[in-house]
Design a protein around this motif. Structure first.
Motif, PDB file in Angstrom:
ATOM      1  N   ASN A   1      61.348  57.443  68.330  1.00  0.00           N
ATOM      2  CA  ASN A   1      60.991  58.037  69.614  1.00  0.00           C
ATOM      3  C   ASN A   1      59.475  58.152  69.654  1.00  0.00           C
TER       4      ASN A   1
ATOM      5  N   ARG B   1      68.875  60.758  72.520  1.00  0.00           N
ATOM      6  CA  ARG B   1      67.674  61.263  73.215  1.00  0.00           C
ATOM      7  C   ARG B   1      68.021  61.568  74.672  1.00  0.00           C
ATOM      8  N   ARG B   2      68.808  60.691  75.272  1.00  0.00           N
ATOM      9  CA  ARG B   2      69.172  60.913  76.676  1.00  0.00           C
ATOM     10  C   ARG B   2      70.038  62.171  76.809  1.00  0.00           C
TER      11      ARG B   2
ATOM     12  N   PHE C   1      68.310  65.582  74.573  1.00  0.00           N
ATOM     13  CA  PHE C   1      66.921  65.961  74.840  1.00  0.00           C
ATOM     14  C   PHE C   1      66.507  65.663  76.274  1.00  0.00           C
TER      15      PHE C   1
ATOM     16  N   GLU D   1      66.275  63.100  78.183  1.00  0.00           N
ATOM     17  CA  GLU D   1      65.404  61.991  78.587  1.00  0.00           C
ATOM     18  C   GLU D   1      66.053  61.215  79.732  1.00  0.00           C
TER      19      GLU D   1
END
Ligand code: PEP
Length: 251
Positions: A66, A99-100, A103, A105
């Motif tokens: 990332n 991540r999506r 977190f 994103e």
């Protein structure tokens, strides 16, 4: 058409410094036959520099999992493209489903991250993938198209040499469930067609599209055999040198 074959290991939040050194030395020891693929490992941020140093004399490359979209500034806890480049890391995974989902994103944030990566001449492994519900409702192709168009397709034509796409159906990540080789092939062909629609056949033919989602030594060969599957992004199985190298050799 000579697309690069690639096997990348996403270590996620696993392995401290000593464990990173051990795993990398095991991978190096098991590196017998020269593989027909680029091999990339993505340890955690704290271990990237030691990984870079350990692998410097080898063909194995190091990627980050990332990075932040801004160049620098008041973003406590974040890591910039320049910081990665300064320790020899030129590849970054962006848009991983974890991540999506964990977190927040969004496609819009990912578009900014991709732009920052391109501006810094970094290579991106851009992940897309539908949830189980999307597939059950028959929406998987629409979901992937939207993720590509919103997150990735703002780049210039010239930047495509720095793009790798990873198709990772969320329902197959860390679940032991894999897409069938046919399901992977269908989606990879669709992704290539979608790239061709916006950027032309030449770019579409040359972009490597990796499959990710419970790839193991036992299923890698049949998945990698599919025409539009150019390799894999490997989670769990990349944490064991023997399994990871068996997958590398399956290419
Ligand atoms: C991943 O998270 O990128 C992944 C493919 O994980 P796993 O191989 O464990 O399903």
């Amino acid at each position: 058409m000579m697309r690069k074959k690639i096997v990348a290991g996403n270590w996620k939040m696993n392995n401290d410094l000593a464990q990173t050194e051990t795993l990398l030395s095991e991978i190096k020891t098991q590196w017998n036959k020269e593989p027909q693929a680029r091999v990339i490992v993505a340890p955690a941020f704290t271990n990237l520099y030691s990984a870079f140093k350990a692998l410097r004399e080898t063909p194995i490359e190091v990627a980050a999992q990332n990075m932040h979209q801004s160049d620098s500034g008041a973003f406590t806890g974040e890591i910039s493209a320049a910081m990665l480049k300064s320790i020899g890391v030129n590849t970054v995974i962006l848009g991983h489903s974890e991540r999506r989902s964990h977190f927040g994103e969004t496609d819009a944030v990912l578009a900014e991250k991709v732009e920052t990566a391109m501006k810094n001449e970094m290579e991106v492994i851009f992940c897309v993938g539908e949830e189980l519900e999307d597939r059950q409702q028959g929406n998987e192709f629409d979901v992937i198209k939207a993720q590509l168009e919103k997150g990735l397709f703002n780049i210039k034509k010239e930047s495509w040499g720095n793009v790798i796409i990873a198709y990772e159906p969320v329902w197959a990540i860390g679940t032991g469930e894999t897409a069938s080789p046919e399901q992977a092939q269908d989606m990879h062909a669709f992704i290539r067609k979608t790239v061709a629609g916006s950027f032309g056949e030449e770019i579409a033919d040359s972009v490597s599209i990796l499959y990710g989602g419970s790839v193991k030594p036992g299923n890698a060969k049949e998945i990698f055999a599919k025409e539009d599957v150019d390799g894999g992004l490997i989670g769990g199985a990349s944490l064991k040198a023997e399994d990871f190298m068996a997958i590398v050799q399956a290419i």
